[in-house]
Design a protein around this motif. Sequence first.
Motif, short mmCIF file in Angstrom:
data_model
loop_
_atom_site.label_atom_id
_atom_site.label_comp_id
_atom_site.label_asym_id
_atom_site.label_seq_id
_atom_site.Cartn_x
_atom_site.Cartn_y
_atom_site.Cartn_z
N ARG A 145 16.60 13.11 -10.85
CA ARG A 145 15.26 12.62 -9.95
C ARG A 145 14.60 11.80 -11.00
NH1 ARG A 145 12.66 17.66 -7.21
NH2 ARG A 145 11.30 15.85 -6.50
N LEU A 146 14.26 12.21 -12.33
CA LEU A 146 13.48 11.49 -13.18
C LEU A 146 14.10 10.21 -13.33
CD1 LEU A 146 10.91 11.51 -15.01
CD2 LEU A 146 12.31 12.72 -16.77
N ASP A 147 15.42 10.23 -13.56
CA ASP A 147 16.15 8.83 -13.72
C ASP A 147 16.03 7.77 -12.61
OD1 ASP A 147 17.12 9.77 -16.23
OD2 ASP A 147 19.26 10.29 -15.25
N ALA A 148 15.86 8.28 -11.31
CA ALA A 148 15.65 7.62 -10.30
C ALA A 148 14.25 6.87 -10.41
CB ALA A 148 15.91 8.40 -8.86
N LEU A 149 13.10 7.72 -10.80
CA LEU A 149 11.86 7.56 -10.77
C LEU A 149 11.64 6.23 -11.86
CD1 LEU A 149 8.85 7.66 -10.10
CD2 LEU A 149 8.65 9.65 -11.28
N THR A 150 12.44 6.64 -13.06
CA THR A 150 12.62 5.86 -14.29
C THR A 150 12.78 4.44 -13.80
OG1 THR A 150 12.51 7.75 -15.75
CG2 THR A 150 13.16 5.37 -16.60
N PRO A 166 0.81 -1.28 -0.04
CA PRO A 166 -0.21 -0.05 -0.12
C PRO A 166 0.79 1.30 -0.16
CG PRO A 166 -0.93 -1.59 1.45
CD PRO A 166 0.49 -2.25 1.10
N TRP A 167 2.01 1.19 0.54
CA TRP A 167 2.88 2.39 0.48
C TRP A 167 3.36 2.84 -0.78
CZ3 TRP A 167 7.61 2.39 -1.79
CH2 TRP A 167 8.17 1.07 -2.25
N LEU A 168 3.35 2.06 -1.81
CA LEU A 168 3.69 2.18 -3.07
C LEU A 168 3.27 3.42 -3.86
CD1 LEU A 168 6.14 1.71 -5.13
CD2 LEU A 168 4.75 -0.41 -5.97
N ALA A 169 1.89 3.28 -3.95
CA ALA A 169 0.91 4.14 -4.60
C ALA A 169 1.13 5.75 -4.22
CB ALA A 169 -0.53 3.76 -4.60
N GLY A 170 1.17 5.83 -2.85
CA GLY A 170 1.33 7.14 -2.21
C GLY A 170 2.78 7.59 -2.42
N TRP A 171 3.78 6.76 -2.53
CA TRP A 171 5.01 7.21 -2.83
C TRP A 171 5.23 7.62 -4.14
CZ3 TRP A 171 8.67 5.30 -6.39
CH2 TRP A 171 10.06 5.83 -6.02
N PHE A 172 4.66 6.84 -5.03
CA PHE A 172 4.87 6.97 -6.61
C PHE A 172 4.14 8.35 -6.88
CE2 PHE A 172 3.33 6.91 -10.91
CZ PHE A 172 4.32 6.33 -11.51
N ARG A 173 2.75 8.73 -6.45
CA ARG A 173 2.15 9.87 -6.73
C ARG A 173 2.99 11.00 -6.20
NH1 ARG A 173 -2.71 6.83 -5.66
NH2 ARG A 173 -2.48 7.09 -3.43
N GLY A 174 3.53 10.89 -4.97
CA GLY A 174 4.29 12.01 -4.32
C GLY A 174 5.38 11.99 -5.18
N GLN A 175 6.30 11.31 -5.51
CA GLN A 175 7.48 11.62 -6.53
C GLN A 175 6.92 12.33 -7.60
OE1 GLN A 175 10.89 10.36 -5.79
NE2 GLN A 175 9.84 10.48 -3.80
N VAL A 176 5.79 11.82 -8.42
CA VAL A 176 5.66 12.44 -9.74
C VAL A 176 5.09 14.00 -9.39
CG1 VAL A 176 3.89 12.78 -11.56
CG2 VAL A 176 4.90 10.56 -10.76
N THR A 177 4.45 14.25 -8.07
CA THR A 177 4.11 15.46 -7.84
C THR A 177 5.03 16.38 -7.73
OG1 THR A 177 1.95 14.78 -7.05
CG2 THR A 177 2.73 16.92 -6.22
N ASP A 178 6.13 16.06 -6.87
CA ASP A 178 7.54 16.88 -6.45
C ASP A 178 8.04 17.13 -7.91
OD1 ASP A 178 6.73 16.47 -3.82
OD2 ASP A 178 8.35 14.81 -3.57
#
Length: 383
Positions: A272-277, A195-207
Amino acid sequence: MTATTSTRHPGSGRRSPVDWAAAGEAAAAIAPPGPAMTREEIAELVAELRDCAGLAVDPVAETAQLEAGPDAGEVLVVDRAGWARANARSFGHLVDPVLARALERQRLEKGRDVPDAFLGLSRALNAAETGGLLAFMATKVLGQYDVLAPDGGRLLLVAPNVAQVEREIGAVPADFRLWVALHEETHRAQFGANPWLAGWFRGQVTDLLDDLLADPGSTVERFVEGLGRLPDILRGASDDPTGGAAGDGTAGGRRTPTGLVDLVQTPEQRARLDALTAVMSLLEGHADVVMDEVGPSVVPSVAQIRARFDARRRGTGPVDRVVRRLLGLEAKAAQYRDGARFVRAVTDEVGIEGFNAVWAGPDALPSPAELREPSTWVARVHG
């Protein structure tokens, strides 16, 4: 399906610079309906895709050792228009607060709001442009786990695209439909079991979006300066789909842009985008591995489907390749390959249970360097 996206910023009386509902409707109007099918064929396709979504649950849980759980969201079978409307709504839910903050910063710096007349024109133009992009994407997506949906994640299967691709590659329809469902169910399990993954993902994209729009003037300047590198995007710097011989998007000591968004980023934003990618590559590669490893007992023609599907992916026409490079979709295609290689390497070394340590939390996710060298991730996480 009808979009109900709000066109005003949360907590303010100002309208969003993008009319997301209009964008969804524009995409729905522009996108071609898909392959010719009778009413009976459409009904059969929709019913079978719904059945496949249910049939995929147990094989994914067994193969991945992850269970989506009851709160992982609903399953929807949609047409291209429905996919476009759903994604317009999700994008609006994510992006509108970011745009509101950017407009407020501009108001404070300049001491005035954006004129309503200009905002109205901007909303119309942005809706048309966004609708065009969504219409293009609506013809490409087979399925999606929409983690950005405002009312929780949900799995979307795009019926006309599934029918079109299965015809193009000559796949057994029942096998191909289940194969696609297995991929998307894996995404549903990834987020449902963690469950933590969705919130983390949305937070990264928003930031990332917040950072990108922190200084709109500088963003525009970087875009104009970067237009000189547009030929690099279109032709690539090597035969490697990522734009670099080492698979890291570099060539000759210079990072090659992989899409239009690359032109507006600072080096820090790119990092930062590379880390999310890298995380997106993990998610896509893991889903690819699971959909293939369920084996012929579940999908009898799985090996044939994979071979033909990959051949089709390589065989897109020149116009399609240009558009895909501009949008960064060629780089996305590399995510499947790079992520799958990481998953297989780690599983070979420490088994499925050892691999599943990747879901323990943000600190356990692989960095871009670890994605390229899986043994370094194993050494860090497992010692």
